[in-house]
Design a protein around this motif. Structure first.
Motif, PDB file in Angstrom:
ATOM      1  N   VAL A 134      -3.574  -4.205  -8.784  1.00  0.00           N
ATOM      2  CA  VAL A 134      -4.515  -3.687  -7.787  1.00  0.00           C
ATOM      3  C   VAL A 134      -4.953  -4.785  -6.827  1.00  0.00           C
ATOM      4  O   VAL A 134      -5.120  -4.552  -5.624  1.00  0.00           O
ATOM      5  CB  VAL A 134      -5.731  -3.034  -8.486  1.00  0.00           C
ATOM      6  CG1 VAL A 134      -6.810  -2.674  -7.472  1.00  0.00           C
ATOM      7  CG2 VAL A 134      -5.293  -1.796  -9.247  1.00  0.00           C
ATOM      8  N   ILE A 135      -5.113  -5.997  -7.339  1.00  0.00           N
ATOM      9  CA  ILE A 135      -5.531  -7.121  -6.497  1.00  0.00           C
ATOM     10  C   ILE A 135      -4.539  -7.386  -5.376  1.00  0.00           C
ATOM     11  O   ILE A 135      -4.912  -7.873  -4.306  1.00  0.00           O
ATOM     12  CB  ILE A 135      -5.740  -8.386  -7.371  1.00  0.00           C
ATOM     13  CG1 ILE A 135      -6.991  -8.226  -8.235  1.00  0.00           C
ATOM     14  CG2 ILE A 135      -5.843  -9.647  -6.534  1.00  0.00           C
ATOM     15  CD1 ILE A 135      -7.164  -9.283  -9.297  1.00  0.00           C
ATOM     16  N   PHE A 164      -6.665  -0.696  -1.776  1.00  0.00           N
ATOM     17  CA  PHE A 164      -7.332  -1.362  -2.896  1.00  0.00           C
ATOM     18  C   PHE A 164      -8.397  -0.479  -3.548  1.00  0.00           C
ATOM     19  O   PHE A 164      -8.397  -0.284  -4.772  1.00  0.00           O
ATOM     20  CB  PHE A 164      -7.960  -2.684  -2.432  1.00  0.00           C
ATOM     21  CG  PHE A 164      -8.800  -3.345  -3.485  1.00  0.00           C
ATOM     22  CD1 PHE A 164      -8.211  -4.092  -4.489  1.00  0.00           C
ATOM     23  CD2 PHE A 164     -10.184  -3.207  -3.482  1.00  0.00           C
ATOM     24  CE1 PHE A 164      -8.980  -4.702  -5.480  1.00  0.00           C
ATOM     25  CE2 PHE A 164     -10.964  -3.805  -4.463  1.00  0.00           C
ATOM     26  CZ  PHE A 164     -10.356  -4.556  -5.459  1.00  0.00           C
ATOM     27  N   GLU A 165      -9.308   0.070  -2.769  1.00  0.00           N
ATOM     28  CA  GLU A 165     -10.428   0.827  -3.340  1.00  0.00           C
ATOM     29  C   GLU A 165      -9.955   2.097  -4.034  1.00  0.00           C
ATOM     30  O   GLU A 165     -10.414   2.416  -5.141  1.00  0.00           O
ATOM     31  CB  GLU A 165     -11.456   1.161  -2.252  1.00  0.00           C
ATOM     32  CG  GLU A 165     -12.250  -0.051  -1.792  1.00  0.00           C
ATOM     33  CD  GLU A 165     -13.415   0.336  -0.889  1.00  0.00           C
ATOM     34  OE1 GLU A 165     -13.816   1.527  -0.912  1.00  0.00           O
ATOM     35  OE2 GLU A 165     -13.911  -0.543  -0.170  1.00  0.00           O
ATOM     36  N   ASP A 210       0.827  -1.212   0.000  1.00  0.00           N
ATOM     37  CA  ASP A 210       0.000   0.000   0.000  1.00  0.00           C
ATOM     38  C   ASP A 210       0.858   1.257   0.000  1.00  0.00           C
ATOM     39  O   ASP A 210       0.560   2.225  -0.703  1.00  0.00           O
ATOM     40  CB  ASP A 210      -0.939  -0.004   1.203  1.00  0.00           C
ATOM     41  CG  ASP A 210      -1.933  -1.159   1.148  1.00  0.00           C
ATOM     42  OD1 ASP A 210      -2.599  -1.316   0.110  1.00  0.00           O
ATOM     43  OD2 ASP A 210      -2.037  -1.908   2.131  1.00  0.00           O
ATOM     44  N   TRP A 226       2.353   1.683  -3.453  1.00  0.00           N
ATOM     45  CA  TRP A 226       1.350   2.216  -4.373  1.00  0.00           C
ATOM     46  C   TRP A 226       1.192   3.727  -4.184  1.00  0.00           C
ATOM     47  O   TRP A 226       1.239   4.494  -5.139  1.00  0.00           O
ATOM     48  CB  TRP A 226       0.006   1.522  -4.178  1.00  0.00           C
ATOM     49  CG  TRP A 226      -1.136   2.333  -4.698  1.00  0.00           C
ATOM     50  CD1 TRP A 226      -2.006   3.103  -3.965  1.00  0.00           C
ATOM     51  CD2 TRP A 226      -1.510   2.538  -6.068  1.00  0.00           C
ATOM     52  NE1 TRP A 226      -2.882   3.758  -4.787  1.00  0.00           N
ATOM     53  CE2 TRP A 226      -2.610   3.432  -6.085  1.00  0.00           C
ATOM     54  CE3 TRP A 226      -1.023   2.051  -7.277  1.00  0.00           C
ATOM     55  CZ2 TRP A 226      -3.223   3.845  -7.263  1.00  0.00           C
ATOM     56  CZ3 TRP A 226      -1.638   2.461  -8.458  1.00  0.00           C
ATOM     57  CH2 TRP A 226      -2.723   3.341  -8.443  1.00  0.00           C
ATOM     58  N   LEU A 264      -8.248   1.097  -7.252  1.00  0.00           N
ATOM     59  CA  LEU A 264      -9.207   0.642  -8.266  1.00  0.00           C
ATOM     60  C   LEU A 264      -9.917   1.830  -8.902  1.00  0.00           C
ATOM     61  O   LEU A 264     -10.096   1.873 -10.127  1.00  0.00           O
ATOM     62  CB  LEU A 264     -10.221  -0.310  -7.633  1.00  0.00           C
ATOM     63  CG  LEU A 264     -11.242  -0.921  -8.593  1.00  0.00           C
ATOM     64  CD1 LEU A 264     -10.547  -1.715  -9.697  1.00  0.00           C
ATOM     65  CD2 LEU A 264     -12.228  -1.807  -7.830  1.00  0.00           C
ATOM     66  N   LEU A 304      -3.126  -5.192  -3.561  1.00  0.00           N
ATOM     67  CA  LEU A 304      -3.215  -4.172  -2.519  1.00  0.00           C
ATOM     68  C   LEU A 304      -4.207  -4.572  -1.434  1.00  0.00           C
ATOM     69  O   LEU A 304      -5.089  -5.411  -1.644  1.00  0.00           O
ATOM     70  CB  LEU A 304      -3.612  -2.831  -3.135  1.00  0.00           C
ATOM     71  CG  LEU A 304      -2.698  -2.313  -4.248  1.00  0.00           C
ATOM     72  CD1 LEU A 304      -3.256  -1.031  -4.837  1.00  0.00           C
ATOM     73  CD2 LEU A 304      -1.285  -2.095  -3.731  1.00  0.00           C
ATOM     74  N   THR A 305      -4.078  -3.955  -0.276  1.00  0.00           N
ATOM     75  CA  THR A 305      -5.010  -4.222   0.831  1.00  0.00           C
ATOM     76  C   THR A 305      -5.748  -2.929   1.181  1.00  0.00           C
ATOM     77  O   THR A 305      -6.811  -2.666   0.655  1.00  0.00           O
ATOM     78  CB  THR A 305      -4.254  -4.804   2.040  1.00  0.00           C
ATOM     79  OG1 THR A 305      -3.169  -3.923   2.402  1.00  0.00           O
ATOM     80  CG2 THR A 305      -3.699  -6.184   1.713  1.00  0.00           C
TER      81      THR A 305
END
Length: 197
Positions: free
Chosen positions: A167-168, A174-175, A133, A136, A178, A170-171
């Motif tokens: 993206v998958i 994630f949202e 995260d 990212w 996405l 990520l924790t």
């Protein structure tokens, strides 16, 4: 024999530069210049067998790497490694290139090789699950937000697959990731590639 020797030296560039940066910058790195050397494609191919890029080497290769990306089509099978190396440089050393240079390079490589950059982004988040995260938010998002080509010609199924897989990974992010990535995606016809890759 002389060319083969220089290719072998190029494949050891990170080690040679770490041992004697002055010698390397005088006697080897100038041959990586596309404008000044007929050997540049061969030397880049040698270096790209197993490229490593420290801060000092990134600075020494800065202009030559940018040049090489603009000639990626002339590097054959090494071109994918080259554009991924450029992505690494942009992510790890975000001040190395101007935003305009990053954008120019990504547009110049075309949609097919942009998918290789997306593949590297996916790899970069999957390599350290504990910091996905943070990576990212601090590296990939700023890079994509400022430099990633926005036009439809660069939105392909291949790059969509790689970005979705990124993206998958990520924790917490994630949202938000996405939401950001969605405009860069198109439907993937083979869901098995997403689910089982």
């Amino acid at each position: 024999a002389l060319l083969a020797g220089k290719i072998i030296l190029a494949s050891r560039l990170p080690y040679l530069h770490a041992i004697d940066s002055q010698w390397t910058q005088t006697n080897l790195i100038p041959f990586f210049s596309w404008e000044n050397s007929d050997l540049s494609a061969s030397l880049w191919s040698g270096y790209l067998w197993g490229p490593r890029l420290s801060t000092d080497l990134a600075l020494a290769l800065k202009d030559h790497l940018f040049e090489a990306v603009n000639h990626a089509d002339q590097l054959g099978e090494s071109a994918d490694q080259l554009v991924q190396l450029f992505a690494f440089a942009c992510l790890e050393y975000p001040d190395l290139y101007k935003i305009s240079q990053q954008r120019e390079a990504l547009i110049g490589i075309g949609a097919e090789r942009l998918a290789q950059v997306a593949e590297y982004l996916r790899y970069s988040v999957s390599s350290d699950p504990k910091s996905v995260d943070s990576y990212w938010r601090n590296r990939i998002y700023p890079f994509m937000n400022k430099s990633w080509p926005k036009s439809n010609e660069f939105i392909t199924e291949n790059s969509s697959e790689k970005l979705a897989l990124m993206v998958i990974e990520l924790t917490e992010a994630f949202e938000e990731a996405l939401d950001f990535i969605e405009p860069f995606l198109q439907p993937v016809t083979d869901l098995n590639r997403l689910l089982f890759d």
